[in-house]
Design a protein around this motif. Structure first.
Motif, PDB file in Angstrom:
ATOM      1  N   ALA A 142       0.832  -1.204   0.000  1.00  0.00           N
ATOM      2  CA  ALA A 142       0.000   0.000   0.000  1.00  0.00           C
ATOM      3  C   ALA A 142       0.866   1.254   0.000  1.00  0.00           C
ATOM      4  O   ALA A 142       0.567   2.230  -0.694  1.00  0.00           O
ATOM      5  CB  ALA A 142      -0.926  -0.002   1.210  1.00  0.00           C
ATOM      6  N   LYS A 143       1.945   1.239   0.752  1.00  0.00           N
ATOM      7  CA  LYS A 143       2.845   2.397   0.790  1.00  0.00           C
ATOM      8  C   LYS A 143       3.590   2.558  -0.526  1.00  0.00           C
ATOM      9  O   LYS A 143       3.906   3.677  -0.937  1.00  0.00           O
ATOM     10  CB  LYS A 143       3.871   2.255   1.921  1.00  0.00           C
ATOM     11  N   ALA A 144       3.894   1.440  -1.183  1.00  0.00           N
ATOM     12  CA  ALA A 144       4.689   1.485  -2.418  1.00  0.00           C
ATOM     13  C   ALA A 144       3.855   1.896  -3.633  1.00  0.00           C
ATOM     14  O   ALA A 144       4.410   2.334  -4.638  1.00  0.00           O
ATOM     15  CB  ALA A 144       5.333   0.129  -2.672  1.00  0.00           C
ATOM     16  N   ARG A 145       2.552   1.745  -3.530  1.00  0.00           N
ATOM     17  CA  ARG A 145       1.701   2.128  -4.668  1.00  0.00           C
ATOM     18  C   ARG A 145       1.817   3.623  -4.919  1.00  0.00           C
ATOM     19  O   ARG A 145       1.838   4.432  -4.009  1.00  0.00           O
ATOM     20  CB  ARG A 145       0.236   1.798  -4.380  1.00  0.00           C
ATOM     21  N   GLN A 146       1.865   3.990  -6.216  1.00  0.00           N
ATOM     22  CA  GLN A 146       1.907   5.405  -6.579  1.00  0.00           C
ATOM     23  C   GLN A 146       0.585   5.778  -7.212  1.00  0.00           C
ATOM     24  O   GLN A 146      -0.012   4.996  -7.932  1.00  0.00           O
ATOM     25  CB  GLN A 146       3.036   5.667  -7.565  1.00  0.00           C
ATOM     26  N   SER A 147       0.177   6.977  -6.950  1.00  0.00           N
ATOM     27  CA  SER A 147      -1.068   7.417  -7.581  1.00  0.00           C
ATOM     28  C   SER A 147      -0.753   7.847  -9.008  1.00  0.00           C
ATOM     29  O   SER A 147       0.313   8.363  -9.306  1.00  0.00           O
ATOM     30  CB  SER A 147      -1.686   8.563  -6.789  1.00  0.00           C
ATOM     31  N   THR A 148      -1.709   7.635  -9.897  1.00  0.00           N
ATOM     32  CA  THR A 148      -1.514   8.014 -11.290  1.00  0.00           C
ATOM     33  C   THR A 148      -1.666   9.528 -11.418  1.00  0.00           C
ATOM     34  O   THR A 148      -2.428  10.144 -10.671  1.00  0.00           O
ATOM     35  CB  THR A 148      -2.551   7.320 -12.195  1.00  0.00           C
TER      36      THR A 148
END
Length: 177
Positions: A142-148
């Protein structure tokens, strides 16, 4: 008359079960009520005192055989309680070791010891480890996900991107031509 050292009582408890011993030392504290009292005795050989409980009035009413039987039962109960406390402490050390090996928080140890069965505790630690690792992995993902990027974002290398920056700068000028 051989005096038993308090240090020996604590270090070799099993050797003194169902035996009459003689202690010597000084009274650290003494509390007396109508039916019984407590004496904390120390002889300087150990950092802990020995607590002696005496029940003057109750014991005086018993026959010699009743008194001996009563005292033996009382000593047995005290020994069993001490043995149970020792076994619990031993189990707690083992649980903490296992938690440390599994890189789990040691705060789980006290709760796990209440299970009181080494096999069930081991199974519970395996289950906790699986759930713990899954939650940590989920949190890391969850922390590693980047928003588009939002639509209409500015692209610096295109002609259209430069013109939109120029347009924004002109709109936000304080002094206009």
């Amino acid at each position: 008359m051989d005096l038993t050292m308090i240090k020996s009582l604590y270090r070799q408890t099993a050797d003194f079960v169902d035996r009459e011993i003689t202690l010597g030392g000084w009274i650290r504290t003494m509390r007396v009520s109508k039916n019984f009292g407590f004496i904390e005795l120390n002889d300087g050989s150990f950092f802990k005192n020995v607590q002696i409980v005496f029940e003057a009035e109750k014991l005086a009413k018993m026959t010699k055989e009743e008194r001996e039987k009563y005292l033996q039962q009382k000593e047995r109960r005290a020994f069993e309680a001490e043995k149970a406390a020792f076994e619990r402490e031993k189990l707690l050390v083992e649980v903490r070791k296992e938690l440390q090996e599994q890189t789990l928080p040691l705060v789980f140890a006290e709760s796990l010891v209440t299970i009181a069965d080494a096999k069930k505790i081991k199974d519970a630690i395996v289950d906790i480890k699986k759930a713990w690792d899954a939650k940590i992995s989920e949190a890391v993902k969850a922390k590693a996900r980047q928003s588009t990027p939002q639509e209409g974002g500015h692209v610096m290398d295109s002609r259209r991107g430069l013109s939109s920056i120029r347009k924004m700068a002109n709109e936000n000028r304080i002094i206009k031509n």
